[in-house]
Design an enzyme around this catalytic site. Structure first.
Site, PDB file in Angstrom:
ATOM      1  N   LEU A 202     -60.030 -13.675 -40.636  1.00  0.00           N
ATOM      2  CA  LEU A 202     -58.824 -13.601 -39.813  1.00  0.00           C
ATOM      3  C   LEU A 202     -59.029 -14.589 -38.676  1.00  0.00           C
ATOM      4  O   LEU A 202     -59.427 -14.237 -37.563  1.00  0.00           O
ATOM      5  CB  LEU A 202     -58.605 -12.191 -39.260  1.00  0.00           C
ATOM      6  CG  LEU A 202     -58.540 -11.031 -40.260  1.00  0.00           C
ATOM      7  CD1 LEU A 202     -58.069  -9.768 -39.564  1.00  0.00           C
ATOM      8  CD2 LEU A 202     -57.627 -11.356 -41.410  1.00  0.00           C
TER       9      LEU A 202
ATOM     10  N   LEU B 291     -47.568 -11.160 -41.098  1.00  0.00           N
ATOM     11  CA  LEU B 291     -48.357 -11.617 -42.239  1.00  0.00           C
ATOM     12  C   LEU B 291     -47.641 -11.226 -43.529  1.00  0.00           C
ATOM     13  O   LEU B 291     -47.019 -10.163 -43.618  1.00  0.00           O
ATOM     14  CB  LEU B 291     -49.758 -11.000 -42.194  1.00  0.00           C
ATOM     15  CG  LEU B 291     -50.677 -11.546 -41.096  1.00  0.00           C
ATOM     16  CD1 LEU B 291     -51.884 -10.642 -40.901  1.00  0.00           C
ATOM     17  CD2 LEU B 291     -51.129 -12.963 -41.429  1.00  0.00           C
TER      18      LEU B 291
ATOM     19  N   ILE C 222     -57.356 -14.285 -35.054  1.00  0.00           N
ATOM     20  CA  ILE C 222     -57.846 -13.117 -34.319  1.00  0.00           C
ATOM     21  C   ILE C 222     -59.314 -13.304 -33.947  1.00  0.00           C
ATOM     22  O   ILE C 222     -59.745 -12.937 -32.848  1.00  0.00           O
ATOM     23  CB  ILE C 222     -57.648 -11.835 -35.146  1.00  0.00           C
ATOM     24  CG1 ILE C 222     -56.198 -11.732 -35.631  1.00  0.00           C
ATOM     25  CG2 ILE C 222     -58.023 -10.606 -34.332  1.00  0.00           C
ATOM     26  CD1 ILE C 222     -55.162 -11.841 -34.530  1.00  0.00           C
TER      27      ILE C 222
ATOM     28  N   VAL D  48     -34.107  -4.530 -54.565  1.00  0.00           N
ATOM     29  CA  VAL D  48     -34.759  -3.642 -55.518  1.00  0.00           C
ATOM     30  C   VAL D  48     -33.825  -2.454 -55.738  1.00  0.00           C
ATOM     31  O   VAL D  48     -33.531  -1.715 -54.791  1.00  0.00           O
ATOM     32  CB  VAL D  48     -36.123  -3.146 -54.993  1.00  0.00           C
ATOM     33  CG1 VAL D  48     -36.742  -2.142 -55.964  1.00  0.00           C
ATOM     34  CG2 VAL D  48     -37.075  -4.321 -54.762  1.00  0.00           C
TER      35      VAL D  48
ATOM     36  N   VAL E 160     -39.800  -4.410 -51.290  1.00  0.00           N
ATOM     37  CA  VAL E 160     -38.506  -4.510 -50.611  1.00  0.00           C
ATOM     38  C   VAL E 160     -38.615  -5.278 -49.301  1.00  0.00           C
ATOM     39  O   VAL E 160     -37.677  -5.957 -48.892  1.00  0.00           O
ATOM     40  CB  VAL E 160     -37.890  -3.120 -50.381  1.00  0.00           C
ATOM     41  CG1 VAL E 160     -36.395  -3.253 -50.152  1.00  0.00           C
ATOM     42  CG2 VAL E 160     -38.137  -2.223 -51.568  1.00  0.00           C
TER      43      VAL E 160
END
Length: 594
Positions: free
Chosen positions: A476, A421, A479, A25, A51
């Site tokens: 999730l 993630l 988790i 970027v 980025v």
């Protein structure tokens, strides 16, 4: 001598080091470098939407082919700090990527200038080198050293930070006479290999643990040859998956607490000798060390000397590049075989394959909502041995590793150590950019998918097609499953009723609308019988429109995937029904024996 800006010299060095693609970027402090990139030509640039995404694209690009080095570019401030996650991920998995950042002018770096940050200090713990270049004449040497370090020893990332005035300063530099520095890799000696093979020959039930270092060294062919010469079953690690084809007679399956096979753990627990090559004894592979090491002799071969003994002390350690070591392993084994001095391992290898045919997990379920196991079964049918799978973390990745099949090196591209993630979308774009003709299939849970979902627009803009399998339970999941030990189900539930998509019920985010809004194609599947057709349609859409295509499988809200809750590979809990007849696991590597 030729005069050019230091930024132009850096670009010329990138090309002479083999760089053809970059991800990034632009920003004010890195614009001189971008100007040099444009003026020089020869390097294709992909504009990321975040980025951090650029850093993961660089990772995916590197991981696709031997010798690749992905490059990510941005400013020092928010861009450089955004890319730290990519650098950490690359360090953990021994992946060389080059991060180039543009810094404030040297005179005001220490004066809290706009977006000035000591990015080199921030990046040092997660790189092999991180440096802010304060003298323009040093730029060629720093880049030369960067490539040398990335490729030498244990591979890893480097960050080079360039103040804007340094980029703009003219220096004397002759690109035509530039040469990369020789790469250093430690190599085993004949005596070391002979000792290791002597220990293997003295055992009754040996195994080879094949790590990602074998893939980094492009040595899977030698591993297979050595295993076949000695008749030794092979356990690939998660990062080494694909070193031995899943259907090979000496592939014993994966071992571990989560990304493992029932038969892999069972075979490992019967072994008495383990030769680890290019692996790091990751904790989710070993679990409790007293269980993992009990009754076994260990030899550890690793390119990084300080890795040997880091997790536990092996009985014998060899500091060596995996390819250099395996060349000698093959050489010595050939000689011993010709002399009739290799033990017959056929019964032991057959017992591993017997377990592979009897200890299987069930994948065939017709339930609605869809059970995740069925998704992977249909993926096995739809996507062939040439498929490059890309994924990061979560129940989707764990179940995928338990049930999908991989046949070639670099066809399971997984962020193994960091597991951030959001990694999957940009990494898949990097893989598809590195291998435009490949069948690239990404795998995400809904939360991973949402973390960097904006990067789908990069695929649409730059026409980078791949298929993204999205398993959505609006939870999730990993988790939630871990929270069972605490008897809670807290802050892991993603459900809500979407006012704009009431047909979704409580599944919340309308991923189809979002993907389409970002310029991609998307298909939602709620019936398991429609998965196969959806995958075939996705492949056709990707080929026709040259954009990412999302296939969303709407899952049951709660599924517990097989794993150990006690950190013990001898105590993996099978929450679902196991396979008891061949129709329960129709895409298993071995037809179920009952």
């Amino acid at each position: 001598m030729a005069r050019m800006t230091a930024a132009r010299a850096a670009v010329e060095i990138l090309k002479r080091e083999g760089v053809t693609d970059a991800f990034g970027v632009p920003g004010a402090a890195i614009n001189p470098f971008y100007a040099a990139l444009k003026a020089s030509g020869g390097i294709s640039h992909t504009l990321a939407r975040h980025v951090e995404g650029a850093s993961h694209m660089a990772e995916g690009y590197t991981r696709t082919h031997p010798g690749n080095i992905g490059v990510c570019i941005g400013t020092s401030g928010p861009a450089g700090t955004d890319m730290i996650t990519g650098l950490y991920s690359a360090t953990g998995d021994s992946v060389p990527i080059l991060c180039i950042t543009g810094q404030a002018p040297t005179a005001v770096i220490h004066k809290e200038d706009f977006q000035a940050v000591d990015i080199a200090s921030i990046a040092k713990p997660v790189t092999k080198m991180a440096v802010t270049v304060l003298e323009a004449a040093q730029v060629p040497g720093v880049f030369q050293q960067a490539f040398h370090l990335m490729r030498s020893g244990r591979p890893g990332p480097v960050l080079v930070d360039l103040p804007i005035d340094v980029q703009l300063t003219e220096i004397e530099f002759d690109p035509e006479t530039y040469e990369p520095l020789p790469v250093y890799k430690p190599a085993a000696t004949r005596a070391q290999i002979e000792k290791a093979i002597g220990m293997l020959n003295a055992s009754e039930r040996p195994l080879i643990v094949a790590g990602g270092g074998i893939i980094n060294a492009d040595a899977a062919d030698l591993l297979v040859e050595f295993a076949e010469l000695t008749g030794t079953p092979v356990v690939p690690t998660l990062m080494g998956w694909g070193t031995v084809p899943d259907d090979h007679e000496l592939n014993a399956g994966m071992v571990g607490l989560q990304t493992s096979h029932r038969y892999g753990n069972a075979t490992f627990l019967e072994s008495d000798f383990v030769l680890g090559i290019g692996n790091r004894w990751a904790n989710r592979h070993t679990g409790r060390l007293d269980v993992y090491t009990a009754g076994r002799t260990f030899v550890h071969v690793d390119i990084e000397p300080t890795q040997i003994g880091k997790i536990f002390a092996p009985d014998y350690g060899i500091a060596s590049d995996a390819r250099a070591a395996l060349k000698l392993f093959v050489e010595v084994a050939r000689e011993l075989k010709a002399a009739g001095r290799l033990p017959d391992r056929s019964a032991w290898a057959a017992s591993a394959q017997e377990k592979k045919a009897t200890l299987q997990r069930r994948t065939h379920f017709d339930d609605i909502p869809i059970k995740p196991q069925r998704v992977y079964e249909e993926m096995n049918k739809a996507f062939g041995p040439e498929t490059r799978y890309v994924t990061t973390i979560g129940l989707s990745q764990i179940a995928g590793a338990q049930m999908l099949h991989v046949y070639r090196p670099r066809h399971w591209i997984n962020c193994g150590q960091a597991g951030p993630l959001g990694w999957t979308v940009p990494a898949a774009l990097g893989v598809a950019k590195a291998d435009p003709e490949a069948s690239v299939v990404a795998l995400s849970g809904d939360y991973d998918f949402q973390f960097m979902i904006e990067e789908l627009a990069v695929g649409a803009q730059h026409r980078i097609p791949y298929v993204h399998v999205l398993v959505n339970n609006s939870y999730l999941g990993l988790i939630r499953q871990a929270q069972r030990a605490f008897e809670i189900d807290f802050q892991v539930n993603l459900e809500f009723e979407n006012l704009n998509s009431p047909e979704l019920g409580v599944y919340g985010v309308d991923h189809v609308k979002v993907a389409e809004g970002l310029g991609c194609k998307a298909i939602r599947v709620t019936d398991p019988r429609e998965l196969g057709a959806a995958f075939e349609q996705a492949k056709k859409l990707a080929a026709e429109f040259r954009v990412p295509v999302v296939v969303e499988a709407v899952l049951e809200r709660i599924t517990n995937i097989s794993m150990s809750g006690t950190n013990d590979i001898s105590n993996v809990v099978e929450f679902e029904e196991i396979a008891t007849e061949p129709g329960h696991a129709p895409t298993s590597i071995r037809t179920l024996k009952v």
